[in-house]
Motif scaffolding. Structure first.
Motif, mmCIF file in Angstrom:
data_model
loop_
_atom_site.group_PDB
_atom_site.id
_atom_site.type_symbol
_atom_site.label_atom_id
_atom_site.label_comp_id
_atom_site.label_asym_id
_atom_site.label_seq_id
_atom_site.Cartn_x
_atom_site.Cartn_y
_atom_site.Cartn_z
ATOM 1 N N UNK A 80 0.814 -1.230 0.000
ATOM 2 C CA UNK A 80 0.000 0.000 0.000
ATOM 3 C C UNK A 80 0.841 1.271 0.000
ATOM 4 N N UNK A 81 1.950 1.266 0.753
ATOM 5 C CA UNK A 81 2.829 2.438 0.775
ATOM 6 C C UNK A 81 3.444 2.661 -0.601
ATOM 7 N N UNK A 82 3.893 1.565 -1.216
ATOM 8 C CA UNK A 82 4.465 1.675 -2.561
ATOM 9 C C UNK A 82 3.433 2.207 -3.546
ATOM 10 N N UNK A 83 2.184 1.764 -3.415
ATOM 11 C CA UNK A 83 1.136 2.243 -4.311
ATOM 12 C C UNK A 83 0.919 3.740 -4.203
ATOM 13 N N UNK A 84 0.937 4.263 -2.973
ATOM 14 C CA UNK A 84 0.780 5.710 -2.777
ATOM 15 C C UNK A 84 1.945 6.457 -3.413
ATOM 16 N N UNK A 85 3.178 5.980 -3.188
ATOM 17 C CA UNK A 85 4.352 6.635 -3.765
ATOM 18 C C UNK A 85 4.309 6.606 -5.289
ATOM 19 N N UNK A 86 3.864 5.490 -5.844
ATOM 20 C CA UNK A 86 3.808 5.351 -7.299
ATOM 21 C C UNK A 86 2.857 6.372 -7.908
ATOM 22 N N UNK A 87 1.729 6.631 -7.244
ATOM 23 C CA UNK A 87 0.765 7.603 -7.763
ATOM 24 C C UNK A 87 1.182 9.042 -7.492
ATOM 25 N N UNK A 129 12.913 -4.182 -4.250
ATOM 26 C CA UNK A 129 13.124 -4.269 -5.687
ATOM 27 C C UNK A 129 11.929 -4.867 -6.408
ATOM 28 N N UNK A 130 11.361 -5.932 -5.841
ATOM 29 C CA UNK A 130 10.199 -6.592 -6.453
ATOM 30 C C UNK A 130 9.040 -5.610 -6.611
ATOM 31 N N UNK A 131 8.772 -4.818 -5.574
ATOM 32 C CA UNK A 131 7.645 -3.889 -5.613
ATOM 33 C C UNK A 131 7.855 -2.761 -6.618
ATOM 34 N N UNK A 132 9.081 -2.263 -6.725
ATOM 35 C CA UNK A 132 9.315 -1.038 -7.488
ATOM 36 C C UNK A 132 9.722 -1.266 -8.938
ATOM 37 N N UNK A 133 9.928 -2.525 -9.355
ATOM 38 C CA UNK A 133 10.195 -2.766 -10.780
ATOM 39 C C UNK A 133 9.189 -3.747 -11.379
ATOM 40 N N UNK A 134 8.165 -4.116 -10.599
ATOM 41 C CA UNK A 134 7.247 -5.155 -11.032
ATOM 42 C C UNK A 134 5.958 -4.647 -11.640
ATOM 43 N N UNK A 379 -3.198 -1.539 -2.515
ATOM 44 C CA UNK A 379 -4.106 -1.939 -1.434
ATOM 45 C C UNK A 379 -4.677 -3.328 -1.695
ATOM 46 N N UNK A 380 -4.873 -3.656 -2.965
ATOM 47 C CA UNK A 380 -5.453 -4.954 -3.317
ATOM 48 C C UNK A 380 -4.512 -6.107 -2.969
ATOM 49 N N UNK A 381 -3.210 -5.863 -3.083
ATOM 50 C CA UNK A 381 -2.224 -6.922 -2.867
ATOM 51 C C UNK A 381 -2.375 -7.617 -1.514
#
Length: 436
Positions: A80-87, A129-134, A379-381
């Motif tokens: 969820x944190x990665x999702x917020x940063x990505x947007x 790495x998995x979260x940010x390049x996947x 969030x879905x993950x």
């Protein structure tokens, strides 16, 4: 509240580029490269790591397999944190950070002297790495660059993971055997750093960064007819900034979670149990390896094919097709229990497998807009965990108690039916004016 980025993505000007490649396709290439590294060096090579670490550290398999637990728990907690940063932040910079984390993780892993140190790496740098390049940053970025051909673009980007599964495990195995596991991991880490110039040179956060207003418009002869209500709802979603509380209050979000979760449970559960079903039929060794190679090749083709069809048929109809392919493959495995049945089922299910990830990443973009894809997927993950984590163990339990996998095939067929029902309800809601 809308953002300029979302408005640009939702309302592109007439933007034809005759004789030139639309830069969005370079975005697809770069994100596919990231998924190649993620899939090839992490998920598809997991069996090689566990076998190697068992020999090196002499620990019980339960402890060795904790590396996958570390990866799963950390990625889902950070998702969820990665999702917020990505947007909210630069996806280009985030993906470069992710590739750097992956490279550093593999380099540090090569120097591990204890199993505890291995766990630490698999619970920190590797998940980052998995979260940010996947799939999540790839889907968010591609959704900003594509509308008309978004399904095809997402499908092509997802083929990177399948290609990584085809190329990287043999390469890693060769390096581990020809040199040693530490040297192999050092080379793998350096390969990650070699991809950084690709990210830097090709990735751009949005078309406006290159002075473009969006994806080129379709020639009239190639335009695709879609229901006006669905198109209108998709356009309105692009103008709304969906926060996490908004997503959690949305019926469509929960339906998408159920659809994608049940289909992922089928694919991951069958991948974990197919070799055991083959073993029950007296088939093992190289013959079983061929089954997984067939699935990988068909999955590669299925991702591109299903992505293309999503742009032509729409997400809902393509979702039905994916459910039908998976159900047909399960029916073949149930009724033809020999090697021919296994091969045929692997082909049909492989095509269905290929469509699951493009479907999962395309649904939020259609419903919530390009500016909210990262948060929706992030969030879905973790919400998928109860569905996915119980799939393979439950299949094993059914097999142990009944003595066959017939009940498992019926269970997964039921999951496909649940997904189809979810798609139907979701389609009906999205056709309702003002459903958001």
């Amino acid at each position: 509240m809308s953002t300029n980025r979302d408005q640009a993505a939702a309302s592109p000007r007439e933007n034809r580029l005759p004789g030139r490649i639309y830069p969005g396709w370079w975005i697809v290439f770069a994100t596919a490269s990231g998924q190649l590294i993620q899939g090839g060096f992490v998920f598809w090579s997991m069996g090689l790591y566990t076998a190697t670490f068992e020999d090196v550290f002499g620990a019980p398999r339960a402890q060795i397999n904790l590396i996958e637990t570390c990866l799963t728990v950390t990625t889902n907690l950070l998702s969820p944190v990665a999702g917020i940063l990505i947007d909210r932040w630069s996806i280009r910079h985030l993906m470069m950070i992710g590739m750097t984390a992956m490279g550093l993780g593999l380099l540090i892993l090569s120097q591990a002297g204890t199993l505890f140190q291995v766990w630490v790496v698999w619970a920190s740098l590797i998940p980052l790495g998995v979260l940010l390049i996947g799939a999540i940053p790839s889907a968010a970025l591609i959704s900003r660059w594509f509308i008309r051909r978004r399904g095809l673009a997402l499908g092509l980007a997802a083929t990177g993971s399948s290609l990584g599964g085809f190329l990287m495990p043999p390469l890693m195995t060769w390096m581990f055997l020809e040199w040693d596991w530490r040297t192999g991991l050092i080379v793998a880490g350096c390969l990650c750093f070699a991809f950084l110039p690709i990210f830097y040179g090709l990735l751009r956060n949005q078309p406006a960064d290159l002075g473009l207003s969006g994806e080129p418009t379709a020639p009239e002869s190639l335009s695709v007819d879609r229901p006006d209500s669905v198109a209108a709802s998709s356009a309105s979603a692009h103008h709304q900034d969906w926060g996490i509380p908004d997503l959690l209050r949305s019926r469509i979000f929960w339906l998408q979670m159920i659809v994608s979760g049940t289909l992922l449970a089928v694919t991951l559960g069958m991948l974990a149990n197919l070799s055991l079903h083959a073993k029950d039929l007296g088939i093992a060794g190289q013959s079983t390896a061929v089954l997984y190679s067939v699935i990988a090749v068909c999955s590669f083709s299925g991702k591109a094919l299903m992505g293309y069809l999503m742009d032509r048929l729409g997400v809902q109809r393509c979702g039905y097709l994916i459910c039908a392919l998976l159900s047909t493959g399960l029916l073949i495995l149930l009724t033809v229990q020999n090697y021919t049945g296994l091969l045929t089922g692997a082909v049909v299910m492989g095509l269905g497998y290929g469509g699951v990830v493009p479907l999962w990443t395309n649904m939020p973009a259609k419903a919530f807009g390009a500016g909210s894809v990262g948060r929706a997927l992030g969030v879905m993950n973790p919400l998928h965990i109860p569905i996915i984590a119980t799939s393979a163990p439950l299949a094993g339990y059914i097999s142990d108690t009944t003595g066959s996998y017939n009940g498992v095939f019926w269970m997964y067929g039921g999951c496909c039916a649940v997904a189809a029902i979810g798609l139907t309800i979701m389609g009906a809601i999205m056709k309702t004016p003002g459903h958001h």
